[in-house]
Every structure is written in C-alpha cells, then in structure tokens.
Design an enzyme around this catalytic site. Sequence first.
Site, short mmCIF file in Angstrom:
data_model
loop_
_atom_site.label_atom_id
_atom_site.label_comp_id
_atom_site.label_asym_id
_atom_site.label_seq_id
_atom_site.Cartn_x
_atom_site.Cartn_y
_atom_site.Cartn_z
N LYS A 1 0.84 -1.21 0.00
CA LYS A 1 0.00 0.00 0.00
C LYS A 1 0.87 1.25 0.00
CE LYS A 1 -1.84 1.53 4.03
NZ LYS A 1 -1.46 2.93 4.32
N ASN A 2 1.89 1.28 0.87
CA ASN A 2 2.67 2.51 1.04
C ASN A 2 3.68 2.74 -0.06
OD1 ASN A 2 1.09 3.00 3.21
ND2 ASN A 2 2.60 2.36 4.74
N CYS B 1 -5.10 11.84 12.46
CA CYS B 1 -5.90 10.62 12.50
C CYS B 1 -5.72 10.01 13.89
CB CYS B 1 -5.48 9.66 11.39
SG CYS B 1 -3.79 9.19 11.53
N ARG C 1 -0.06 14.14 12.99
CA ARG C 1 0.43 13.89 11.63
C ARG C 1 0.72 15.20 10.87
NH1 ARG C 1 -1.18 8.71 10.14
NH2 ARG C 1 0.51 8.73 8.64
N ASP D 1 4.07 0.31 12.20
CA ASP D 1 2.83 -0.21 11.60
C ASP D 1 2.56 -1.65 11.99
OD1 ASP D 1 2.95 1.59 8.43
OD2 ASP D 1 2.46 2.18 10.48
N ARG E 1 -9.13 -0.26 3.95
CA ARG E 1 -8.22 0.75 3.40
C ARG E 1 -6.89 0.12 3.00
NH1 ARG E 1 -6.61 4.55 7.52
NH2 ARG E 1 -5.00 4.81 5.94
#
Length: 424
Positions: free
Chosen positions: A21-22, A115, A120, A304, A396
């Site tokens: 994803k990243n 978030c 952030r 993460d 997501r």
Amino acid sequence: MQLVIEGGRPLSGEVTISGAKNAALTILPAVVLTEGESVLANIPDIADVRVMLRLLEGIGVAVEREEDRIRLEVRGPLNPEVPYADGKQLRASSLLLGPLVARLGEARVPLPGGCKIGSRPIDLHLKALEALGARCTVEHGYVIAEAPYGLHGGPIYLDFPSVGATENAIMAAVLARGTTVIHNAAREPEIVDLATALNRFGAKVVGAGTDVIRVRGVDGLSGGEHTIIPDRIETGTYLLAGLMGGGPITVRHVIPTHVEPLLAKLEEAGVRFIVEGDQIRAWLEGRPKAVQVKTLPYPGFPTDLQPQMTSFLLLAEGTSIVSERIFEDRFGHVDELKRLGGRIKTEGRTAVIEGVERLTGAPVTATDLRQGASLVIAGLAAEGETVIDGLEHLDRGYERLEEKLAGLGARVYRVEEVEERVWV
Ligand code: EPZ
C-alpha cells in the site's frame, strides 16, 4: 460494516501477500512527473489506492485498471488543485504536493487531517519543498506550494527521517534545476521502490535506502513499467495472525529482508521459521516468550506492526514491554484488546503486557487500519465470537481480507451495515 470471527481455531496454511500500500501511495503520485504512458503492476485493490486513483483522475491523469495492473496516461496540462473532499479523506494526498509543484510550478492540496495515531503534521514536507525554492502557505484548508520560476536543487536537512517528507523531497528534486542532497532521509523499502520506479522513468536518484539521497535534476521523465514491492506490513500481519495458534503459516510473494526487524523479534519470542526465496514459513511450539519491543524508523521495528505485535504478546509467557517511539498516540487498540481479555497497562508511549493463557471473544471497534488489524489477530485467537465494527478501516489497507483469512482456516464473514431502524 462488521467482521464476524468465530475465534479459537488455529490458522495454518499459505497466504499470498499483495503489493505494498505505502509503495503504491507514493509511486502513483510520482506518475504526475512523467509525460506519456506508464504501467504499474502488483497494485493492491484497496480503498486507499482507489481514492488515490480518483485524485489522479481529478488532476487530469487518465487511469485504467486491468486487474492488478494500472495503466496511467499523462498528456498535456494537468490541474494543480486536488479536490478537497477526496483529498482530505486520504492523508497520502500530501504526496501530490512535490510532483505537482515540480511539474506545474504550483500545487493546491487539502491539508491532511490528523488521524487516530496522532496529529500527523507535514511541516517537514513543506520545509523540504521550500529548500528547493517553493513558497508554501496554508489557505482555506489547502496547502499551497508555488514555484513560478521552477525549483532549484540544494541541500535538504530533515529534522526527523520522515517517510512522506523524504518521498515528497525526492519527487520535487527530480525535475529541479541542479542537484539535491537529502540528509537524514528515511530508509524504508518503499523509498527504495519509489527511487527504482523514478529511475526507470528517466530520473537520476542515488542512495535511496541510506540516510543520504542524491538527486540530479532532469528536464522531464517519460513513462515506464514498474512492479511494486510486496507489502511488508501485510506480511507481518498474516505471520502474527498465523502464529497466534502456533501455525505453521507460510506467506508467499514476500521480500524476507523487508521483515527482518519482525523476524528477529519473533525469534526472541521462540518462533521458528524457514526462509526460502520469496516465502517465509513460521511456527511456534507452545506460548511465545515475553519480549521488549521498541518502534523505530526502518530498519528498526516498524510502528505499523506495533498494534499487531501487541496482540501477539497478549498470550506470551511473562510480561512484555512495547514502546511506541514514532507516533505520540498509537495505543488505540489497548482498550479494545482488554475487552478480549488482554492484560495491558499503558504509561505514555509504553505498554506493559502481562501474558494470559486465553482470550475470549467480544464486540470491539476498529478505529484505524493497524489498530483494526490487531483486533482481527486477537479475535482469531479468542474463544467464541468476536464482532469487529468499523471494517471499512481494514479495507483501506488489506486486500481481500476475509478471503485470505478463510484460506488459512479462519471462520470469518462480513456483515454489511445493519440499516438503522428508525421508528416513526
Ligand atoms: C508513513 O506515514 C506511512 N504511510 C505510515 O503508515 C507509517 O506509519 C509511517 O510512514 C512511519 O513508518 C504511508 O506511507 C502512506 P512519517 P508518514 O512522516 O509519511 C512526524 C499505515 O498504517 N512528522 O515518517 O506520515 C509524524 O507526526 C500508515 O500504513 C512530523 O512531525 O510518516 C510522526 O510522528 C500509518 N512532521 C513521525 O514523524 C512531518 O512533516 C513519522 O511520520 C512529517 C512527519
């Protein structure tokens, strides 16, 4: 949306890991720097990527998905403004700042919201762009970057090895006049993947993966083909899910070196594994041993995977200590894990976990992507039923979640939103 888990059934078997994803969320914006057609492969079909594709279409990039390949075409003028509604929804929209201001001399991107894991900020992103000659302001909720005379190369010193700031700096520097040197750069594998893709498109980036990255500006980039790296966080998530019951669990299509920080910590906890090519097979006899975990920038233990590792340690023999050094508030999973029988005490950025023998199912709520993943991992091991509300957070970043879990023997199913019954 809810995920219902009938827990207490050990998982085992093989699972294929999707693209990162990243990596997708920084390489897709990088296409804005090119002229012509590009094809990106191994792109996961997840909500964050779908939003990013919508943003790209909104600024004028033609996008076509053919399974896990995305065909993108950049022809002629692009729109420097990212639509507010979609842009605000995705923090990674800030990664359009560098490419847009580098290509068009201007960029207007919604200020990304905070978030559940902290404020952030993007101050380091803006400092990096200003070091290359952009003028950055915030107006009406938009971050505006302007460089009417184009960007020039120069030294950039990052106060913190921020992943996003490093990515924005590289992408802006690619079309700047002259050479840029980024000091204290982030070293994550996704940065290396971005540099590999950019160099395939004609850029001159060297040093990605180290803390000093040099970029020699070029006049323009052509499109090209690139297959993005596998997702090291999804890899770790499934390894931990499979190890809750001892495994054996095999993850396929991975790059083992990208999860070395996790494997080293799991070995300390007594996990055995065999690494063969792009596969890792892991298993554990009995309960894991308690360990100490500290999250750090790559190649340290990844933040993460901190929530997911915390779930794994709920069943350890002894008391574990987890300290979260990257985000100021990333223990949103602790209260929910207590509902499943976890014994955790938090003190600022440290969580003390007293291992227990068993967990029991309960209704819990996911509030962000990796916190939700930690609830799935604990719910799979908890005896009885666990219902996780907020499944959209998991969608997501985890492609075909319940299909992959069911393939490992889990009893899970998705419940669409139960309509609110309004009594008139
Ligand atoms: C990337 O976020 C990842 N997201 C995050 O993954 C990941 O947790 C993070 O890197 C750290 O590895 C994407 O790549 C899309 P940072 P990013 O800039 O770039 C502070 C997930 O679940 N900071 O390295 O936002 C910041 O507040 C997500 O996939 C500033 O102070 O992370 C944080 O405390 C969650 N000013 C720390 O640095 C800035 O300008 C690390 O942030 C930028 C960051």
